[in-house]
Design a protein around this motif. Structure first.
Motif, short mmCIF file in Angstrom:
data_model
loop_
_atom_site.label_atom_id
_atom_site.label_comp_id
_atom_site.label_asym_id
_atom_site.label_seq_id
_atom_site.Cartn_x
_atom_site.Cartn_y
_atom_site.Cartn_z
N TYR A 243 0.83 -1.20 0.00
CA TYR A 243 0.00 0.00 0.00
C TYR A 243 0.87 1.25 0.00
CZ TYR A 243 -4.00 -2.94 1.42
OH TYR A 243 -5.00 -3.88 1.50
N GLU A 244 1.93 1.22 0.79
CA GLU A 244 2.81 2.39 0.88
C GLU A 244 3.39 2.73 -0.50
OE1 GLU A 244 6.68 4.01 3.40
OE2 GLU A 244 6.19 1.88 3.40
N TYR A 245 3.75 1.68 -1.23
CA TYR A 245 4.31 1.90 -2.56
C TYR A 245 3.29 2.55 -3.50
CZ TYR A 245 5.93 0.80 -7.30
OH TYR A 245 6.29 0.89 -8.62
N THR A 246 2.08 2.01 -3.56
CA THR A 246 1.09 2.57 -4.48
C THR A 246 0.61 3.94 -4.03
OG1 THR A 246 -0.65 1.25 -3.40
CG2 THR A 246 0.33 0.35 -5.41
N ASP A 247 0.54 4.17 -2.72
CA ASP A 247 0.21 5.52 -2.24
C ASP A 247 1.26 6.53 -2.72
OD1 ASP A 247 -1.97 4.48 -0.94
OD2 ASP A 247 -1.20 4.81 1.09
N THR A 248 2.51 6.12 -2.66
CA THR A 248 3.61 7.00 -3.08
C THR A 248 3.54 7.27 -4.58
OG1 THR A 248 5.01 6.18 -1.31
CG2 THR A 248 6.11 7.30 -3.13
N LEU A 249 3.19 6.24 -5.36
CA LEU A 249 3.04 6.44 -6.81
C LEU A 249 2.00 7.53 -7.10
CD1 LEU A 249 3.01 2.81 -8.28
CD2 LEU A 249 4.85 4.50 -8.44
N VAL A 250 0.90 7.49 -6.38
CA VAL A 250 -0.15 8.49 -6.59
C VAL A 250 0.36 9.88 -6.21
CG1 VAL A 250 -2.42 9.30 -5.83
CG2 VAL A 250 -2.05 6.86 -6.31
#
Length: 206
Positions: free
Chosen positions: A189-196
């Motif tokens: 989740y942290e990774y995809t949140d950062t992508l956004v």
């Protein structure tokens, strides 16, 4: 007349059970042996049906697998209470994108989805016809949901009007796909949140 009416539901239930067994068998086989070694005969044997049953419903194994994946996606949307599936519009674009990408992380980590997806993704790289079919019929409809949500954000001023939504969505969807396919890092989740965050706010100092 009464006899025919009473037998119809049983026939329908048998057909649905057979269809479900074929879906499960096709997805399991492609995950275990890969797309090239998956055959209609193998699917039929695993599902406990005659191969003519499969040929009556689908012209090829690619069609079986495509429908099985569409069904798998439909089940996931139904389980989430979102059928037909859309990206929610809460008025907060970042939150909406983060939520849908978190759901994607969960899906990518689900063995029932991940194993056949990897097998088909790998085959799609070397089998152009298969790759194009699965992109057109499976991936593009999902990407269109992002396009729709980004266009809605343009209408409310959250995204610049000159931005091409089809290109913009690749800023967060493509890195996730690459990381998943090539095992270049953890899918969290942290990774995809950062992508956004990076996609919406850029890299330059604010």
């Amino acid at each position: 007349m009464a006899k025919n009416q009473s037998s119809a539901p049983d026939t329908s239930r048998r057909s649905e059970r057979s269809r479900r067994a074929i879906y499960d068998a096709a997805l399991a086989l492609v995950a275990e042996v890969g797309y090239p070694k998956t055959t209609i005969e193998g699917i039929a044997s695993r599902a406990g049906v005659g191969k003519q049953t499969i040929y009556r419903w689908w012209p090829s194994k690619a069609d079986v697998l495509l429908e099985a994946f569409l069904d798998l996606s439909g089940q996931a949307a139904q389980a989430a209470g979102q059928e037909p599936y859309t990206i929610p519009d809460t008025g907060d674009l970042a939150a909406d994108l983060k939520n849908v990408l978190r759901a994607t992380v969960d899906e990518l980590g689900n063995p029932a989805f991940e194993a056949p997806s990897r097998a088909l993704a790998a085959e799609g790289v070397v089998n152009e016809e298969l790759g194009r079919r699965f992109v057109a019929q499976l991936l593009e409809p999902q990407l269109q949901l992002y396009v729709d949500r980004l266009r809605a954000a343009q209408e409310t001023g959250e995204v610049r009007p000159d931005v091409d939504p089809r290109i913009a969505l690749e800023l967060f969807v493509s890195p996730l796909a690459q990381r998943w396919l090539q095992y270049t890092g953890p899918i969290t989740y942290e990774y995809t949140d950062t992508l956004v965050d990076y996609a919406l706010h850029g890299l330059a100092p604010r």
